[in-house]
Every structure is written in structure tokens, then in C-alpha cells.
Write a protein that holds these residues in place. Structure first.
Motif, PDB file in Angstrom:
ATOM      1  N   GLY B 407       0.662  -1.300  -0.019  1.00 10.00           N
ATOM      2  CA  GLY B 407      -0.136  -0.141   0.090  1.00 10.00           C
ATOM      3  C   GLY B 407       0.721   1.120  -0.063  1.00 10.00           C
ATOM      4  O   GLY B 407       0.658   2.294  -0.870  1.00 10.00           O
ATOM      5  N   GLU B 408       2.249   1.392   0.307  1.00  6.41           N
ATOM      6  CA  GLU B 408       2.847   2.471   1.068  1.00  6.41           C
ATOM      7  C   GLU B 408       4.047   2.399  -1.069  1.00  6.41           C
ATOM      8  O   GLU B 408       4.154   3.360  -1.133  1.00  6.41           O
ATOM      9  N   VAL B 409       4.174   1.390  -1.048  1.00  5.13           N
ATOM     10  CA  VAL B 409       5.434   1.302  -2.503  1.00  5.13           C
ATOM     11  C   VAL B 409       4.289   1.517  -3.829  1.00  5.13           C
ATOM     12  O   VAL B 409       5.354   1.764  -4.555  1.00  5.13           O
ATOM     13  N   MET B 410       3.722   0.930  -3.644  1.00  8.17           N
ATOM     14  CA  MET B 410       2.937   0.892  -5.344  1.00  8.17           C
ATOM     15  C   MET B 410       2.639   2.061  -6.048  1.00  8.17           C
ATOM     16  O   MET B 410       2.535   2.452  -7.042  1.00  8.17           O
ATOM     17  N   PRO B 411       1.919   2.895  -4.360  1.00  3.52           N
ATOM     18  CA  PRO B 411       0.920   4.301  -5.121  1.00  3.52           C
ATOM     19  C   PRO B 411       2.184   5.142  -6.327  1.00  3.52           C
ATOM     20  O   PRO B 411       2.393   6.296  -6.857  1.00  3.52           O
ATOM     21  N   VAL B 412       3.959   4.750  -4.946  1.00  2.06           N
ATOM     22  CA  VAL B 412       4.529   5.432  -5.045  1.00  2.06           C
ATOM     23  C   VAL B 412       5.294   4.785  -6.784  1.00  2.06           C
ATOM     24  O   VAL B 412       5.256   5.344  -7.961  1.00  2.06           O
ATOM     25  N   GLY B 414       3.024   4.224  -9.387  1.00  2.00           N
ATOM     26  CA  GLY B 414       1.871   4.988 -10.035  1.00  2.00           C
ATOM     27  C   GLY B 414       0.868   3.188  -9.889  1.00  2.00           C
ATOM     28  O   GLY B 414      -0.425   3.755 -11.264  1.00  2.00           O
ATOM     29  N   ILE B 415       0.556   2.973  -9.687  1.00  4.39           N
ATOM     30  CA  ILE B 415      -0.026   1.445  -9.206  1.00  4.39           C
ATOM     31  C   ILE B 415      -1.054   2.389  -8.126  1.00  4.39           C
ATOM     32  O   ILE B 415      -0.803   1.950  -7.118  1.00  4.39           O
ATOM     33  N   THR B 416      -2.521   1.683  -8.183  1.00  6.91           N
ATOM     34  CA  THR B 416      -3.264   1.833  -7.091  1.00  6.91           C
ATOM     35  C   THR B 416      -3.201   0.818  -6.636  1.00  6.91           C
ATOM     36  O   THR B 416      -3.994  -0.367  -7.199  1.00  6.91           O
ATOM     37  N   TRP B 417      -3.065   0.759  -5.183  1.00  4.40           N
ATOM     38  CA  TRP B 417      -3.386  -0.666  -4.744  1.00  4.40           C
ATOM     39  C   TRP B 417      -4.583  -1.471  -3.831  1.00  4.40           C
ATOM     40  O   TRP B 417      -4.459  -1.340  -2.759  1.00  4.40           O
TER      41      TRP B 417
END
Lengths: 49, 500
Positions: B407-412, B414-417
């Protein structure tokens, strides 16, 4: 005296004793591996799920 | 989405196929447990420390100029009565300085080193060994024959430690522990070092306990003269795994094969993936050939030998067909995902949960078995399955923390978790079990391309050394199914092996 059959015989006798003791220690290594694995399993069940 | 039991017959069948994929891991874990009980049946009780047979060492040598002199000198300096050790170098029509080195050694060690030459060579190790065996068995001097390779360096007491077991006439052959000891250590060698510790220090101890061994170590096997004569005085030349055939023949003849983990030798192993692939393809094809030849032996208990032992048969076939188990598990998981995602998740959690715990158990045990392997190969042991598989293991072991991390890494990135992203990640994890082997094959292909070679260690780190070895097994299935020619490919050795 080093190099004589008697010397070799004594040395190999010592080696046999040493090797037998070493094989006894294998069981304790197995137990330790089991303890580590159990600790991880318990950690998973209680805290990480 | 939550894990649920299957509701229909298709769901059950697919779930069972997934769980069957865990059989090789369970067999391996049972082997580790048996290895821990080695003291119960380690054969030391029947060994006689005073027994020192007259040993003829046969070194087959085809263009071994880089390693031969060192091996001979080490062998001559071993802590074993010099009048009870002879060396026969069988020069297989070498075109380098191998014959000169062997002749010079014969001059330096008169009566202790013999140089034989085959004028027509290149037929493989078994033919070369048979040339030496004919010489050794022509008179009655030798009480035992040690078969080794030109690059293998024996520790001072290794031959004595092996020979003591032959005091028991029920023992037909003894093998030592071959340690990977390339100098300087290289990344392939670190993986092999860990693999050898698992396959030998753990699994061969287990096979001692089971009373049956699958394969004599090619570079460190001592056979009693009685056993050699009983199996015809020759090494089999019809398969690519002559050591395994000797092992089978010995045990079928009613004699035991023993592994002594304390009789240690050092060997140089392949330093590149291409060289490793060539060696392992030969081994894997040889094992398939041996399985065909001795198929009537497995799973048929006998009072004469233990080859029909059920544990041994399960271990043999689950090792031989490990990639098939993994591919089936992967395909079944993906199919199950499309049929019903709840049972797919349950099967996945069971399969990977078991994998995670047995991975920790097996690695910890093997690294505890040998300090040198632990020091040199701990990272190789940890990354043996590859970083992708390690990530899956981490998710299975700690789902909540890993989900939070994603949840922390994916938005970085560009992926919505969200749930959709989670479902795709789960499907990719299902696919990866099988796809990793395809990736392993691609990494091997990359090693054949010079400009890609520098990134191969990083690719292996991601894909895993285990999946690369599984890819070799699949290549062996294909080669055998196609009836490809069984040619002997020598593993190149450079002489860079540790000496102390």
C-alpha cells in the motif's frame, strides 16, 4: 612414530571417535532448525496474519 | 476475497493437484529429519579404523594438464600408508601436456604412479575408467579401487576414512563429501556449495539411514574389489550416469553403499551458467536413462536390497520430476483461480505456507551442518529460490505487513493498491511457480550472449538458481523424448581449487 602403521591405526581410531561424536551433534542441529521454524510459524500465527 | 474449501469436484481435483506439488518439499523435509537421526545408522559401528585396504586410485584424464600435477602431488602426500596407495592416471588420448605430466609423475613416484594412455579417446569417462580397471584388476594387489576426477583434491585423511568402511564385507562402495572449493570463490560456486551441502550432507545422510543410496559421487567413490568383480569388473558405458548405474548394480548385488560425510574432498565446479547447464543436462539425462533401465526396482521392497524402499522411490521420482510437480501445481492454481477464487487462495496458502516453513527449516538445518558452507553460501541459500519467490514467501508468511508495505510502495510506482491490483498480483504469483522455469531457461540463454553475461548473476538472483536447475531437468526430458544423441561433454576445469 609418525608414518608407521601403528601411528596410522591410532590416528584413524581417533578419527572414528571424532566422527561418531560429530554425527551425534547433527541431531542437535536438526532440533535447532526445528525450533527456528516453529518460532517463525508461531510468529505468523499470532502477529503477522 | 477469503480462502474457502472447494464446492465442486473440479475444485477438489485441482486443489489436490496443487497440494501434490508439495510432495517433493515434504520428501526433502523428511530427508532432513532422517539426516538428523544419522547417528542411529551412520555405519561407523561397522567400520574398522585399523583396516587400511590397498587402494588403487584411478584418475581418468582428458586434457587435464591444468589440474593433474597438483592432484597427483596432493594424492601422494595423503595421510595413508604409502605402500598401500597407488595411482593410475588413464590419459584419454589427451592433446595437451597431460601425458607429459603423468609420465613425469610416474618418474617422481616410481612404483606408486602409473601412466596409461588410450590412443583413441573421447568416448567418455566410463570407457577411460574401464581401461584403468582392466590394468588394476589384472593382478591381485588392489583390495579397493578409488574412482575420482583429475581436479578433485582429497583432504589428508579422506582415503583412510573411506577405506575403514570396507572392513565390512557387506559394504560394496563408499563415497565421500565433495565440497565446492573453487578459488577464488565465484557466484555460481556459492550456489553449488549450498546445493552440494543439501544434496550430500543432508540427503545422503538420510539415505544412509534408509539403508539405500541413489548415486555414488563421481569424484570420490571407493569400491571394494569383491564388489567390482561381482558387477563384472567394468563400469557401465551405456548411459550418461555411469556412477548411478554402479550404485544400483552394487546394491542389487546385495552390498551396501555408504556415504561418509567426514571423508572430505574439494573440487572445482563450473563457473558459468553455460558450463553448469552442460554438466547438469548430462546428469539429468543420465538419471532418466538409469530410471528407465532400473524401472522394475522402484517401489518393490526386497529382502536383498533397499532400492525398493518406498521413501527412496518417492525421493527418487520427486527429485527427477520436480519441475513437472511444480508446473502442474502452477497450472492447477491458475485454473482454480478462474473456477473459484476462494479454493484457489486456500490451496495457494497451504502450498506456499508449507513451502515457506520447509524452506526455513531446510536452509537452517543445512547451514548449521557445515560452518564453511554457512559462511560462504548463506546468501546463495537465502536467494536460492530467487527474489520473486522470496517475495511470495514473505507475503504468505506475513500477509498483513506485506499488504501494508504494498500500500505504501505501489502508489509510488503509479499503481493503485486496491482489490483489483491484489487479484492480479495473486494471479501472477500463481503463474510464477511454473513460469520461473521458463525464466530460468531465458537466463541460461542470456549467459550465451556475451554482452548480456555481466547481468546474468543479477538475473539469477531475481529468477533463482533452483528454477534454473529445474529448467535443465525440463531440457533433459525434451532431449530424452527426442532421442537426442548421448554425447559426453567434459566439464572444463582450470585448476583453481583451494589447497588448504
Amino acid at each position: 612414530m609418525s608414518g608407521t602403521p601403528a601411528h596410522h591405526g591410532r590416528q584413524h581410531l581417533d578419527l572414528l571417535t571424532h566422527d561418531r561424536r560429530r554425527e551425534q551433534s547433527v541431531l542437535w542441529r536438526l532440533v535447532l532448525a526445528g525450533v527456528v521454524t516453529t518460532a517463525v510459524a508461531v510468529a505468523r500465527a499470532w502477529w503477522w496474519v | 476475497m477469503s480462502a474457502t474449501l472447494p464446492t465442486g469436484p473440479l475444485g477438489w481435483v485441482l486443489s489436490i493437484i496443487v497440494l501434490l506439488g508439495a510432495v517433493p518439499m515434504l520428501v526433502s523435509a523428511s530427508g532432513h529429519v532422517m539426516a538428523g537421526l544419522h547417528r542411529v545408522r551412520d555405519n561407523y559401528g561397522r567400520a574398522d579404523s585399523a583396516y587400511q585396504p590397498r587402494v588403487a586410485v584411478i584418475i581418468p584424464a582428458w586434457n587435464e594438464g591444468a589440474v593433474l600435477e597438483h592432484s597427483i602431488d596432493r594424492m601422494m602426500a595423503l595421510d595413508y600408508p604409502s605402500e598401500r596407495l597407488r595411482l593410475v592416471v588413464v590419459d584419454d588420448a589427451s592433446t595437451d601436456d597431460t601425458p607429459l605430466i603423468a609420465q613425469e609423475a610416474a618418474r617422481r613416484y616410481p612404483g606408486r604412479v602409473v601412466h596409461l594412455r588410450r590412443e583413441q579417446g573421447g568416448q567418455g569417462k566410463a570407457h577411460t575408467l574401464n581401461h584403468g580397471l582392466a590394468h588394476v584388476l589384472a593382478d591381485d594387489w588392489a583390495e579397493a579401487v578409488l574412482i575420482t576426477d583429475a581436479d578433485v583434491v582429497f583432504t589428508p585423511t579422506a582415503i583412510g576414512r573411506m577405506g575403514r568402511h570396507l572392513a565390512d564385507p557387506g559394504v560394496g562402495a563408499v563415497m565421500g563429501f565433495i565440497r565446492e572449493a573453487s578459488e577464488p570463490a565465484h557466484w555460481v560456486g556459492r550456489y553449488i556449495g549450498f546445493e552440494y551441502a543439501t544434496a550430500q550432507l543432508a540427503m545422503r545422510r538420510a539415505q544412509n539411514v534408509a539403508g539405500v543410496q541413489g548415486c555414488l559421487a563421481g569424484g570420490a567413490q571407493m569400491l571394494s574389489r569383491a564388489n567390482l568383480e561381482a558387477i563384472g569388473g567394468r563400469i557401465d558405458t551405456t548411459t550418461l550416469a555411469e556412477d548411478t548405474v554402479t550404485t544400483m548394480q552394487t546394491q542389487l548385488g546385495g552390498r551396501r553403499v555408504v556415504f561418509d560425510p567426514n571423508a572430505e574432498c574439494w573440487a572445482e565446479e563450473p563457473a558459468s551458467l553455460v558450463a553448469l547447464w552442460k554438466q547438469r543436462l548430462r546428469w539429468a539425462r543420465g538419471n532418466l536413462q538409469v530410471t528407465r533401465r532400473f524401472r522394475s526396482v522402484f517401489f518393490r521392497p526386497s529382502s536383498d536390497h533397499h532400492l525398493g524402499n518406498w521413501w527412496f522411490g518417492t525421493m527418487w521420482f520427486s527429485t527427477l520430476y520436480l519441475p513437472a510437480f511444480m508446473i502442474l501445481a502452477s497450472v492447477a492454481l491458475v485454473l482454480l483461480w478462474f473456477v473459484d477464487q476462494g479454493p484457489a487462495l486456500l490451496a495457494f496458502e497451504l502450498y506456499w505456507g508449507l513451502s515457506a516453513l520447509l524452506f526455513i527449516f531446510g536452509n537452517t538445518f543445512v547451514l548449521l551442518l557445515d560452518r564453511r558452507v554457512a559462511y560462504q553460501s548463506w546468501l546463495a541459500a537465502l536467494t536460492f529460490p530467487g527474489l520473486v519467490n522470496l517475495l511470495v514467501l514473505a507475503v504468505v508468511l506475513a500477509p498483513r505487513p506485506m499488504d501494508a508495505l504494498a500500500g505504501e510502495v505501489m502508489p509510488v510506482l503509479g499503481i493503485t493498491w486496491d482489490d483489483r491490483a491484489r487479484a492480479v498480483a495473486v494471479l501472477l504469483a500463481y503463474v510464477w511457480t511454473g513460469a520461473a522455469m521458463l525464466a530460468g531457461w531465458l537466463v541460461y540463454r542470456a549467459d550465451r550472449i556475451s554482452w548480456l553475461r555481466p547481468v546474468v548473476p543479477a538475473l539469477v538472483l531475481v529468477v533463482g538458481f533452483g528454477p534454473v536447475l529445474c529448467a535443465v531437468s525440463i531440457a533433459a526430458y525434451v532431449a530424452e523424448a527426442r532421442g537426442a544423441a548421448s554425447t559426453w561433454d567434459k566439464t572444463e576445469k582450470t585448476g583453481k581449487v583451494r589447497t588448504s
